[in-house]
Design a protein around this motif. Structure first.
Motif, PDB file in Angstrom:
ATOM      1  N   ALA A 154       0.900  -1.304   0.114  1.00  0.00           N
ATOM      2  CA  ALA A 154      -0.135   0.070  -0.091  1.00  0.00           C
ATOM      3  C   ALA A 154       0.789   1.278   0.028  1.00  0.00           C
ATOM      4  O   ALA A 154       0.648   2.155  -0.721  1.00  0.00           O
ATOM      5  N   ASP A 155       2.041   1.194   0.779  1.00  0.00           N
ATOM      6  CA  ASP A 155       2.740   2.281   0.837  1.00  0.00           C
ATOM      7  C   ASP A 155       3.452   2.648  -0.487  1.00  0.00           C
ATOM      8  O   ASP A 155       3.606   3.821  -1.061  1.00  0.00           O
ATOM      9  N   ARG A 156       3.898   1.624  -1.307  1.00  0.00           N
ATOM     10  CA  ARG A 156       4.531   1.674  -2.389  1.00  0.00           C
ATOM     11  C   ARG A 156       3.457   2.278  -3.449  1.00  0.00           C
ATOM     12  O   ARG A 156       3.896   3.018  -4.392  1.00  0.00           O
ATOM     13  N   ILE A 157       2.331   1.651  -3.590  1.00  0.00           N
ATOM     14  CA  ILE A 157       1.382   2.207  -4.484  1.00  0.00           C
ATOM     15  C   ILE A 157       0.817   3.815  -4.218  1.00  0.00           C
ATOM     16  O   ILE A 157       0.696   4.427  -5.116  1.00  0.00           O
ATOM     17  N   GLU A 158       0.763   3.960  -2.942  1.00  0.00           N
ATOM     18  CA  GLU A 158       0.616   5.435  -2.639  1.00  0.00           C
ATOM     19  C   GLU A 158       1.619   6.141  -3.334  1.00  0.00           C
ATOM     20  O   GLU A 158       1.238   7.404  -3.842  1.00  0.00           O
ATOM     21  N   ALA A 159       2.918   5.893  -2.966  1.00  0.00           N
ATOM     22  CA  ALA A 159       4.008   6.774  -3.487  1.00  0.00           C
ATOM     23  C   ALA A 159       3.901   6.817  -5.082  1.00  0.00           C
ATOM     24  O   ALA A 159       4.096   7.868  -5.619  1.00  0.00           O
ATOM     25  N   ASP A 160       3.686   5.727  -5.696  1.00  0.00           N
ATOM     26  CA  ASP A 160       3.462   5.793  -7.267  1.00  0.00           C
ATOM     27  C   ASP A 160       2.219   6.743  -7.515  1.00  0.00           C
ATOM     28  O   ASP A 160       2.420   7.558  -8.404  1.00  0.00           O
ATOM     29  N   GLN A 161       1.153   6.704  -6.741  1.00  0.00           N
ATOM     30  CA  GLN A 161       0.115   7.530  -7.192  1.00  0.00           C
ATOM     31  C   GLN A 161       0.268   8.936  -7.058  1.00  0.00           C
ATOM     32  O   GLN A 161      -0.050   9.766  -7.775  1.00  0.00           O
ATOM     33  N   LEU A 162       1.161   9.241  -5.913  1.00  0.00           N
ATOM     34  CA  LEU A 162       1.469  10.788  -5.621  1.00  0.00           C
ATOM     35  C   LEU A 162       2.460  11.005  -6.672  1.00  0.00           C
ATOM     36  O   LEU A 162       2.360  12.522  -7.193  1.00  0.00           O
ATOM     37  N   ASP A 163       3.487  10.358  -7.256  1.00  0.00           N
ATOM     38  CA  ASP A 163       4.321  10.615  -8.140  1.00  0.00           C
ATOM     39  C   ASP A 163       3.571  10.988  -9.618  1.00  0.00           C
ATOM     40  O   ASP A 163       3.862  11.678 -10.249  1.00  0.00           O
ATOM     41  N   THR A 164       2.728  10.102  -9.683  1.00  0.00           N
ATOM     42  CA  THR A 164       1.817  10.236 -10.959  1.00  0.00           C
ATOM     43  C   THR A 164       1.034  11.588 -11.030  1.00  0.00           C
ATOM     44  O   THR A 164       1.187  12.331 -11.751  1.00  0.00           O
ATOM     45  N   ALA A 165       0.514  11.743  -9.801  1.00  0.00           N
ATOM     46  CA  ALA A 165      -0.375  13.321  -9.791  1.00  0.00           C
ATOM     47  C   ALA A 165       0.783  14.331  -9.862  1.00  0.00           C
ATOM     48  O   ALA A 165       0.437  15.412 -10.696  1.00  0.00           O
ATOM     49  N   SER A 166       1.891  14.241  -9.491  1.00  0.00           N
ATOM     50  CA  SER A 166       3.018  15.226  -9.588  1.00  0.00           C
ATOM     51  C   SER A 166       3.286  15.505 -11.062  1.00  0.00           C
ATOM     52  O   SER A 166       3.419  16.665 -11.455  1.00  0.00           O
ATOM     53  N   GLU A 167       3.525  14.504 -11.857  1.00  0.00           N
ATOM     54  CA  GLU A 167       4.022  14.328 -13.022  1.00  0.00           C
ATOM     55  C   GLU A 167       2.592  15.247 -14.014  1.00  0.00           C
ATOM     56  O   GLU A 167       2.977  15.997 -14.895  1.00  0.00           O
ATOM     57  N   LEU A 168       1.415  14.552 -13.513  1.00  0.00           N
ATOM     58  CA  LEU A 168       0.358  15.090 -14.544  1.00  0.00           C
ATOM     59  C   LEU A 168       0.193  16.588 -14.249  1.00  0.00           C
ATOM     60  O   LEU A 168      -0.376  17.443 -15.247  1.00  0.00           O
ATOM     61  N   LEU A 169       0.464  17.018 -12.985  1.00  0.00           N
ATOM     62  CA  LEU A 169       0.288  18.470 -12.773  1.00  0.00           C
ATOM     63  C   LEU A 169       1.234  19.344 -13.489  1.00  0.00           C
ATOM     64  O   LEU A 169       0.882  20.359 -14.106  1.00  0.00           O
ATOM     65  N   LYS A 170       2.446  18.833 -13.532  1.00  0.00           N
ATOM     66  CA  LYS A 170       3.604  19.526 -14.404  1.00  0.00           C
ATOM     67  C   LYS A 170       3.077  19.557 -15.844  1.00  0.00           C
ATOM     68  O   LYS A 170       3.147  20.780 -16.469  1.00  0.00           O
ATOM     69  N   HIS A 171       2.657  18.451 -16.291  1.00  0.00           N
ATOM     70  CA  HIS A 171       2.132  18.292 -17.799  1.00  0.00           C
ATOM     71  C   HIS A 171       1.107  19.196 -17.916  1.00  0.00           C
ATOM     72  O   HIS A 171       1.095  20.243 -19.019  1.00  0.00           O
ATOM     73  N   ALA A 172       0.160  19.314 -17.071  1.00  0.00           N
ATOM     74  CA  ALA A 172      -0.955  20.117 -17.113  1.00  0.00           C
ATOM     75  C   ALA A 172      -0.779  21.831 -17.148  1.00  0.00           C
ATOM     76  O   ALA A 172      -1.204  22.462 -18.031  1.00  0.00           O
ATOM     77  N   LEU A 173       0.118  22.129 -16.207  1.00  0.00           N
ATOM     78  CA  LEU A 173       0.742  23.350 -16.216  1.00  0.00           C
ATOM     79  C   LEU A 173       1.279  23.918 -17.509  1.00  0.00           C
ATOM     80  O   LEU A 173       1.149  24.951 -17.905  1.00  0.00           O
ATOM     81  N   GLN A 174       2.103  22.898 -18.171  1.00  0.00           N
ATOM     82  CA  GLN A 174       2.818  23.211 -19.455  1.00  0.00           C
ATOM     83  C   GLN A 174       1.737  23.539 -20.448  1.00  0.00           C
ATOM     84  O   GLN A 174       1.959  24.158 -21.420  1.00  0.00           O
ATOM     85  N   VAL A 175       0.837  22.445 -20.682  1.00  0.00           N
ATOM     86  CA  VAL A 175      -0.233  22.433 -21.660  1.00  0.00           C
ATOM     87  C   VAL A 175      -0.961  23.915 -21.506  1.00  0.00           C
ATOM     88  O   VAL A 175      -1.312  24.629 -22.503  1.00  0.00           O
ATOM     89  N   LEU A 176      -1.332  24.327 -20.293  1.00  0.00           N
ATOM     90  CA  LEU A 176      -2.171  25.453 -20.085  1.00  0.00           C
ATOM     91  C   LEU A 176      -1.506  26.826 -20.376  1.00  0.00           C
ATOM     92  O   LEU A 176      -1.912  27.809 -20.658  1.00  0.00           O
ATOM     93  N   ASP A 177      -0.161  26.662 -20.360  1.00  0.00           N
ATOM     94  CA  ASP A 177       0.729  27.942 -20.319  1.00  0.00           C
ATOM     95  C   ASP A 177       1.179  27.896 -21.974  1.00  0.00           C
ATOM     96  O   ASP A 177       1.851  28.640 -22.295  1.00  0.00           O
ATOM     97  N   HIS A 178       0.657  26.800 -22.756  1.00  0.00           N
ATOM     98  CA  HIS A 178       0.837  26.963 -24.462  1.00  0.00           C
ATOM     99  C   HIS A 178       2.439  26.645 -24.639  1.00  0.00           C
ATOM    100  O   HIS A 178       2.940  26.750 -25.714  1.00  0.00           O
ATOM    101  N   ARG A 179       2.829  25.836 -23.586  1.00  0.00           N
ATOM    102  CA  ARG A 179       4.436  25.440 -23.974  1.00  0.00           C
ATOM    103  C   ARG A 179       4.623  24.282 -24.391  1.00  0.00           C
ATOM    104  O   ARG A 179       5.625  24.010 -25.401  1.00  0.00           O
TER     105      ARG A 179
END
Length: 106
Positions: A35-60
């Motif tokens: 469960a700890d490992r899956i939670e860490a993966d989920q948090l990492d995925t969310a962080s990467e998606l947030l970075k990507h979303a910010l880039q898309v929204l900034d038209h980069r």
């Protein structure tokens, strides 16, 4: 019977979409570590998606045709992050000075 506060909300749902819980006194057992490992993966995925979303929204990068997929992925990531926060929050010990004066049914 185990009280709800003694159960750990796991970072996945059962076959019918219902929450899964782990009843254990061991914080380092196999299921807890999984469960700890899956939670860490989920948090990492969310962080990467947030970075990507910010880039898309900034038209980069990317184009706005990918927004529906990105919104779906962000929604799933937010659901996972909220489950992790709920699970971790329920396992935090409440300091005794905060418990004083609380109604017994809380």
């Amino acid at each position: 019977m185990t009280e709800q506060s003694d159960l750990r909300l796991l970072p996945w749902v059962g076959p019918e979409g219902k929450p899964c819980y782990l009843s254990t006194n061991e914080g380092d057992g196999f299921m807890s570590r999984l469960a700890d490992r899956i939670e860490a993966d989920q948090l990492d995925t969310a962080s990467e998606l947030l970075k990507h979303a910010l880039q898309v929204l900034d038209h980069r990068t990317g184009d706005f045709d990918e927004l529906p997929l990105l919104a779906a992925q962000l929604t799933a990531a937010l659901r996972d992050v909220l489950r992790v926060a709920t699970s971790r929050g329920s396992r935090l010990a409440t300091p005794e000075h905060l418990q004083e004066g609380l109604p017994s049914d809380l």
